[in-house]
Design an enzyme around this catalytic site. Sequence first.
Site, PDB file in Angstrom:
ATOM      1  N   SER A 231       0.840  -1.201   0.000  1.00 55.61           N
ATOM      2  CA  SER A 231       0.000   0.000   0.000  1.00 55.61           C
ATOM      3  C   SER A 231       0.870   1.244   0.000  1.00 55.61           C
ATOM      4  O   SER A 231       1.997   1.234   0.507  1.00 55.61           O
ATOM      5  CB  SER A 231      -0.925   0.012   1.220  1.00 55.61           C
ATOM      6  OG  SER A 231      -0.167  -0.020   2.421  1.00 55.61           O
ATOM      7  N   HIS A 245      -2.693   7.279  -4.417  1.00 62.22           N
ATOM      8  CA  HIS A 245      -2.787   6.147  -3.497  1.00 62.22           C
ATOM      9  C   HIS A 245      -2.930   4.861  -4.292  1.00 62.22           C
ATOM     10  O   HIS A 245      -3.584   4.827  -5.335  1.00 62.22           O
ATOM     11  CB  HIS A 245      -4.007   6.318  -2.586  1.00 62.22           C
ATOM     12  CG  HIS A 245      -4.490   5.026  -1.978  1.00 62.22           C
ATOM     13  ND1 HIS A 245      -5.550   4.303  -2.518  1.00 62.22           N
ATOM     14  CD2 HIS A 245      -4.062   4.311  -0.901  1.00 62.22           C
ATOM     15  CE1 HIS A 245      -5.753   3.213  -1.789  1.00 62.22           C
ATOM     16  NE2 HIS A 245      -4.865   3.204  -0.810  1.00 62.22           N
ATOM     17  N   ASN A 247      -3.191   0.336  -3.468  1.00 59.00           N
ATOM     18  CA  ASN A 247      -3.132  -0.801  -2.556  1.00 59.00           C
ATOM     19  C   ASN A 247      -3.475  -2.055  -3.343  1.00 59.00           C
ATOM     20  O   ASN A 247      -4.495  -2.091  -4.040  1.00 59.00           O
ATOM     21  CB  ASN A 247      -4.117  -0.616  -1.391  1.00 59.00           C
ATOM     22  CG  ASN A 247      -4.158  -1.836  -0.480  1.00 59.00           C
ATOM     23  OD1 ASN A 247      -4.742  -2.859  -0.815  1.00 59.00           O
ATOM     24  ND2 ASN A 247      -3.557  -1.706   0.675  1.00 59.00           N
ATOM     25  N   ARG A 249      -3.607  -6.365  -2.696  1.00 63.52           N
ATOM     26  CA  ARG A 249      -3.563  -7.308  -1.586  1.00 63.52           C
ATOM     27  C   ARG A 249      -4.109  -8.672  -1.990  1.00 63.52           C
ATOM     28  O   ARG A 249      -4.902  -8.796  -2.934  1.00 63.52           O
ATOM     29  CB  ARG A 249      -4.369  -6.756  -0.408  1.00 63.52           C
ATOM     30  CG  ARG A 249      -5.797  -6.405  -0.761  1.00 63.52           C
ATOM     31  CD  ARG A 249      -6.483  -5.593   0.331  1.00 63.52           C
ATOM     32  NE  ARG A 249      -7.858  -5.226  -0.030  1.00 63.52           N
ATOM     33  CZ  ARG A 249      -8.190  -4.138  -0.704  1.00 63.52           C
ATOM     34  NH1 ARG A 249      -7.243  -3.299  -1.122  1.00 63.52           N
ATOM     35  NH2 ARG A 249      -9.448  -3.878  -0.997  1.00 63.52           N
ATOM     36  N   GLY A 396      -2.514  -8.041  18.398  1.00 60.40           N
ATOM     37  CA  GLY A 396      -1.056  -8.002  18.391  1.00 60.40           C
ATOM     38  C   GLY A 396      -0.454  -8.075  17.011  1.00 60.40           C
ATOM     39  O   GLY A 396       0.765  -8.161  16.866  1.00 60.40           O
ATOM     40  N   ARG A 399       0.012  -2.832  13.200  1.00 62.70           N
ATOM     41  CA  ARG A 399       1.146  -1.956  13.531  1.00 62.70           C
ATOM     42  C   ARG A 399       0.702  -0.517  13.253  1.00 62.70           C
ATOM     43  O   ARG A 399       0.496  -0.134  12.098  1.00 62.70           O
ATOM     44  CB  ARG A 399       2.369  -2.317  12.693  1.00 62.70           C
ATOM     45  CG  ARG A 399       3.622  -1.503  13.023  1.00 62.70           C
ATOM     46  CD  ARG A 399       4.802  -2.055  12.238  1.00 62.70           C
ATOM     47  NE  ARG A 399       6.041  -1.397  12.595  1.00 62.70           N
ATOM     48  CZ  ARG A 399       6.560  -0.353  11.923  1.00 62.70           C
ATOM     49  NH1 ARG A 399       5.936   0.131  10.860  1.00 62.70           N
ATOM     50  NH2 ARG A 399       7.714   0.181  12.305  1.00 62.70           N
ATOM     51  N   GLU A 401       2.000   2.526  13.279  1.00 58.33           N
ATOM     52  CA  GLU A 401       2.747   3.431  12.401  1.00 58.33           C
ATOM     53  C   GLU A 401       2.485   3.121  10.929  1.00 58.33           C
ATOM     54  O   GLU A 401       2.387   4.028  10.100  1.00 58.33           O
ATOM     55  CB  GLU A 401       4.249   3.342  12.704  1.00 58.33           C
ATOM     56  CG  GLU A 401       4.658   3.980  14.019  1.00 58.33           C
ATOM     57  CD  GLU A 401       4.281   5.464  14.087  1.00 58.33           C
ATOM     58  OE1 GLU A 401       4.531   6.175  13.093  1.00 58.33           O
ATOM     59  OE2 GLU A 401       3.743   5.891  15.114  1.00 58.33           O
ATOM     60  N   SER A 402       2.379   1.837  10.613  1.00 58.97           N
ATOM     61  CA  SER A 402       2.105   1.457   9.227  1.00 58.97           C
ATOM     62  C   SER A 402       0.667   1.778   8.845  1.00 58.97           C
ATOM     63  O   SER A 402       0.388   2.209   7.723  1.00 58.97           O
ATOM     64  CB  SER A 402       2.375  -0.036   9.033  1.00 58.97           C
ATOM     65  OG  SER A 402       3.733  -0.340   9.277  1.00 58.97           O
TER      66      SER A 402
END
Length: 439
Positions: A231, A245, A247, A249, A396, A399, A401-402
């Site tokens: 992404s 932009h 992405n 997947r 868990g 993330r 920041e990503s």
Amino acid sequence: MKRTSAASVGTAMAAGCVASHLVASGSSSLLGQGWVTGSTVGRPGLAERRTPNSSPAGAGAASMSIPAAEPPRVEGNSVPALAAVSSAAIFATATLAGRNRRQRAGTAARSARLQLRASMCKESDPPDSVRRKFEAICANAQDRICAAIEEVDGKGKFDRDAYDRGAKPGGGVARVLTNGNVFEKAGVNLSVVYSEMPQEALKAATERGVDRVGVKLEPGQKVPFFACGLSSVMHPKNPMCPTMHFNYRYFETDFGLWWFGGGTDITPSYLNEDDMKHFHGTYKDVCDKYDPTWYPKFKKWADSYFFIPHRGETRGLGGIFFDDFNTESQERHLEFSTECLDAVTKAYVPILEKHKDDEFTEQQKDWQQMRRGRYVEFNLVYDRGTTFGLKMLSSGVGRLESILMSLPQTARWQYNHTPEMGTKEEEIMACFKKPREWV
């Protein structure tokens, strides 16, 4: 008062420089740098240290100069003399060919060792699995796109932040450029995830939600899955340069279901019809190679997906978007994703080159900042990838920041702002309110 955005294009980051950095950085920083696709190494040449002026292994050897032995002097029609010349030539050719083969074999072996250590997929995933193939496609695209954007920017360089998921398999490689000549912020993030998603996360991840699983889920039952994606969001400084932009997947559940999703879209602050024809035309050409119905379908899907309901307008001027896509063979889907990723720079870089040095006013910069505010609203409230990532944080796996990499460094919200009639701002606002056909 007018001002001009920086600046001239710098020297391209050569592929050899990437290779030198990889070798110099050591194995501890190799996570995500190499990938295996079946028996073919994903990123050729990364195992070789080269200077920007040197040739790739094999090609360089083929072009090297070898001192030639002086051929025997031929007198008349001397057959022995001609045979000697022929033998010398054959010997030199055979020696060179053997050297080339040894160099290529050595390079392939070293590169393969790097690739095998670097893949973020589980060791139990076969080398020819769709999981590894898609990871390789994304990793290659991440390298190419970052290199192309660095060349356009001329100053900024992408940081490389490789991360794992602790005791869990998978990981990621975040590449972020900030405060360049052309870009305020640009990010390209590769992610590989093995986990179990709550049913509410699955609803956020796909158009069809829990119906996508194919089995009846008990209340509270989680869905084991694999996901890999690349992404990116790029926010230029100059308001005449649009934000872009993309992405792409691949999802796979342990219940045996798989699907592809993704797309590329553009968000200008000011309308340039030629730019939109080029951008949309590039992706129409890709889609038409596979099915002429795909572009109009995916374009309409993008206009619908990137809509901000509480504003009654689209985030930008669209592109293509698709989800829950598994109507073709997996190989054909892989090919289509590869071509879509290859088209990113073809669709976007010419627009950047055209406008990165355009003059602009402070008022135009303010308008860009307000449009970025709309970008933030959509991403945090409606974007499927962002909301899915945020819902996965508790497991868990996510993330932060990503997940939030897509947000601009600066944005603006101005109370009750309405563009004046007859202005360029009103012109593009009409396009946000009612999507148009560009090709």
